[in-house]
Scaffold this active site. Structure first.
Site, PDB file in Angstrom:
ATOM      1  CE1 TYR A  80     -64.391  80.273  75.756  1.00  0.00           C
ATOM      2  CE2 TYR A  80     -66.692  79.764  75.275  1.00  0.00           C
ATOM      3  CZ  TYR A  80     -65.373  79.865  74.866  1.00  0.00           C
ATOM      4  OH  TYR A  80     -65.043  79.571  73.561  1.00  0.00           O
ATOM      5  CB  SER A 132     -67.978  81.078  71.976  1.00  0.00           C
ATOM      6  OG  SER A 132     -68.707  79.906  72.279  1.00  0.00           O
TER       7      SER A 132
HETATM    8  N1  LIG Z   1     -63.209  74.589  69.982  1.00  0.00           N
HETATM    9  C1  LIG Z   1     -64.442  75.071  70.109  1.00  0.00           C
HETATM   10  O1  LIG Z   1     -65.427  74.318  70.210  1.00  0.00           O
HETATM   11  C2  LIG Z   1     -64.660  76.574  70.118  1.00  0.00           C
HETATM   12  C3  LIG Z   1     -65.973  77.043  69.953  1.00  0.00           C
HETATM   13  C4  LIG Z   1     -66.189  78.417  69.975  1.00  0.00           C
HETATM   14  C5  LIG Z   1     -65.127  79.284  70.154  1.00  0.00           C
HETATM   15  N2  LIG Z   1     -63.866  78.794  70.308  1.00  0.00           N
HETATM   16  C6  LIG Z   1     -62.785  79.757  70.501  1.00  0.00           C
HETATM   17  O2  LIG Z   1     -61.824  79.583  69.481  1.00  0.00           O
HETATM   18  C7  LIG Z   1     -60.543  79.978  69.954  1.00  0.00           C
HETATM   19  C8  LIG Z   1     -59.531  78.879  69.681  1.00  0.00           C
HETATM   20  O3  LIG Z   1     -59.939  77.726  70.379  1.00  0.00           O
HETATM   21  P1  LIG Z   1     -59.364  76.270  70.085  1.00  0.00           P
HETATM   22  O4  LIG Z   1     -60.502  75.357  70.224  1.00  0.00           O
HETATM   23  O5  LIG Z   1     -58.543  76.266  68.848  1.00  0.00           O
HETATM   24  O6  LIG Z   1     -58.451  76.106  71.387  1.00  0.00           O
HETATM   25  P2  LIG Z   1     -56.946  75.636  71.596  1.00  0.00           P
HETATM   26  O7  LIG Z   1     -56.830  75.361  73.067  1.00  0.00           O
HETATM   27  O8  LIG Z   1     -56.582  74.568  70.631  1.00  0.00           O
HETATM   28  O9  LIG Z   1     -56.110  76.941  71.224  1.00  0.00           O
HETATM   29  C9  LIG Z   1     -56.037  78.057  72.063  1.00  0.00           C
HETATM   30  C10 LIG Z   1     -54.659  78.655  71.921  1.00  0.00           C
HETATM   31  O10 LIG Z   1     -54.596  79.859  72.724  1.00  0.00           O
HETATM   32  C11 LIG Z   1     -53.318  79.882  73.341  1.00  0.00           C
HETATM   33  N3  LIG Z   1     -53.349  80.746  74.536  1.00  0.00           N
HETATM   34  C12 LIG Z   1     -53.941  80.483  75.729  1.00  0.00           C
HETATM   35  N4  LIG Z   1     -53.697  81.471  76.597  1.00  0.00           N
HETATM   36  C13 LIG Z   1     -52.944  82.390  75.946  1.00  0.00           C
HETATM   37  C14 LIG Z   1     -52.366  83.636  76.319  1.00  0.00           C
HETATM   38  N5  LIG Z   1     -52.515  84.138  77.559  1.00  0.00           N
HETATM   39  N6  LIG Z   1     -51.636  84.319  75.400  1.00  0.00           N
HETATM   40  C15 LIG Z   1     -51.465  83.815  74.155  1.00  0.00           C
HETATM   41  N7  LIG Z   1     -51.978  82.629  73.741  1.00  0.00           N
HETATM   42  C16 LIG Z   1     -52.709  81.927  74.641  1.00  0.00           C
HETATM   43  C17 LIG Z   1     -53.036  78.431  73.680  1.00  0.00           C
HETATM   44  O11 LIG Z   1     -51.655  78.189  73.937  1.00  0.00           O
HETATM   45  C18 LIG Z   1     -53.548  77.715  72.434  1.00  0.00           C
HETATM   46  O12 LIG Z   1     -52.551  77.592  71.440  1.00  0.00           O
HETATM   47  C19 LIG Z   1     -60.731  80.305  71.436  1.00  0.00           C
HETATM   48  O13 LIG Z   1     -60.883  81.711  71.576  1.00  0.00           O
HETATM   49  C20 LIG Z   1     -62.008  79.601  71.779  1.00  0.00           C
HETATM   50  O14 LIG Z   1     -62.654  80.193  72.886  1.00  0.00           O
HETATM   51  C21 LIG Z   1     -63.612  77.466  70.302  1.00  0.00           C
END
Ligand SMILES: NC(=O)c1ccc[n+]([C@@H]2O[C@H](COP(=O)([O-])OP(=O)(O)OC[C@H]3O[C@@H](n4cnc5c(N)ncnc54)[C@H](O)[C@@H]3O)[C@@H](O)[C@H]2O)c1
Length: 258
Positions: free
Chosen positions: A164, A149
């Site tokens: 984070y 991120s």
């Molecule tokens: N959305 C943003 O702005 C953003 C920005 C930078 C990075 N990210 C990263 O992208 C990735 C996806 O994020 P997103 O926004 O799609 O979030 P999201 O919450 O929609 O998806 C995250 C998924 O991870 C699953 N998860 C959580 N804990 C888990 C575990 N212990 N074992 C297996 N699965 C698990 C959840 O059930 C969910 O389906 C993450 O790593 C997040 O940190 C997101």
């Protein structure tokens, strides 16, 4: 049609793929659209199965959904067994997308919150890499894409603070070290570092005015979409990306230009 590498058909594994508005679901969909058989792994087992059925229905490739807690070594081992039992081709691509945000101010971070955030974002990535790399080595094709991120690079983000940032910075170190160690076997390992992407990860932590301000703060004038990120992850997993390893791919609309 299944995705065919020079060494045969391969399966893509995507963690954190159950949420229909999330990045993992978009990544799994894009793999399927490009002909890969796909395994969706998520702690929400029912959600992963429903998402797999939806993607299979749309793209006609083989897609399975499997429950896993990426922080639990035994659970990861069971998921790998379930994947083998599903009879898909060997795993050729692993996209570690599972993650959680953490808005807690530093002085209020207790051990439980620290461990939760580091375990899911960093230890989970370590465990799935360790569990699936042997298949990649055995079958001669491997692409790993780990989710970091912009928060790791700029010191915190809009919705997440210290644990984070630290965990996502750890993902960068893990990625670079794996890239160096497995380059001689042709396995590539890269990190993707998005800015703000419109998903449910920060559910409840924002409102409409805030969302508009977020978009306005991005030089390209909008938040990222899961599809933006998915296109990059799937490219990095392709044969065309064979000379890219150990990199951090920024994808943030210009909001962080390093
Ligand atoms: N959305 C943003 O702005 C953003 C920005 C930078 C990075 N990210 C990263 O992208 C990735 C996806 O994020 P997103 O926004 O799609 O979030 P999201 O919450 O929609 O998806 C995250 C998924 O991870 C699953 N998860 C959580 N804990 C888990 C575990 N212990 N074992 C297996 N699965 C698990 C959840 O059930 C969910 O389906 C993450 O790593 C997040 O940190 C997101």
């Amino acid at each position: 049609m299944s995705y065919q590498t020079g060494t045969g058909p391969r399966t893509a594994v995507v963690t954190g793929a159950a949420s229909p508005r999330g990045i993992g679901f978009a990544v799994a969909s894009r793999f399927a659209a490009e002909g890969w058989p796909v395994a969706l792994l998520d702690i929400d087992a029912a959600g992963a199965e429903a998402a797999a059925d939806k993607i299979a229905g749309e793209f006609g490739t083989r897609v399975v959904g499997i429950g896993v807690d990426v922080t639990d070594e035994d659970s990861v081992a069971r998921a790998v067994e379930a994947l083998a039992a599903a009879g898909l081709p060997p795993v050729g691509a692993l996209a570690n997308i599972a993650g959680v945000a953490s808005p807690v101010p530093f002085l209020e971070v207790d051990m439980r919150e620290w461990r939760r955030v580091v375990d899911i974002n960093l230890t989970g990535t370590f465990l799935t890499c360790r569990a699936l790399l042997p298949q990649m080595l055995e079958h001669g094709y491997g692409r790993i894409v780990n989710m970091s991120s912009v928060s790791a690079q700029q010191g915190g983000g809009v919705f997440s603070k210290t644990p984070y940032s630290a965990a996502k910075a750890g993902v960068l170190g893990l990625t670079r070290s794996l890239a160096r160690e497995f380059a001689p076997q042709g396995i590539t390992v890269n990190a993707v570092s998005p800015g703000v992407v419109d998903t449910d990860i920060r559910a409840g932590a924002t409102d409409e005015a805030n969302e508009a301000a977020l978009a306005a703060a991005v030089p390209l004038g909008r938040q990222g979409t899961p599809a933006d990120i998915a296109a990059l992850v799937v490219f990095l997993s392709s044969e065309d990306a064979s000379y890219i390893t150990g990199t951090t791919q920024n994808i943030n609309g210009g909001s962080y230009i390093a």
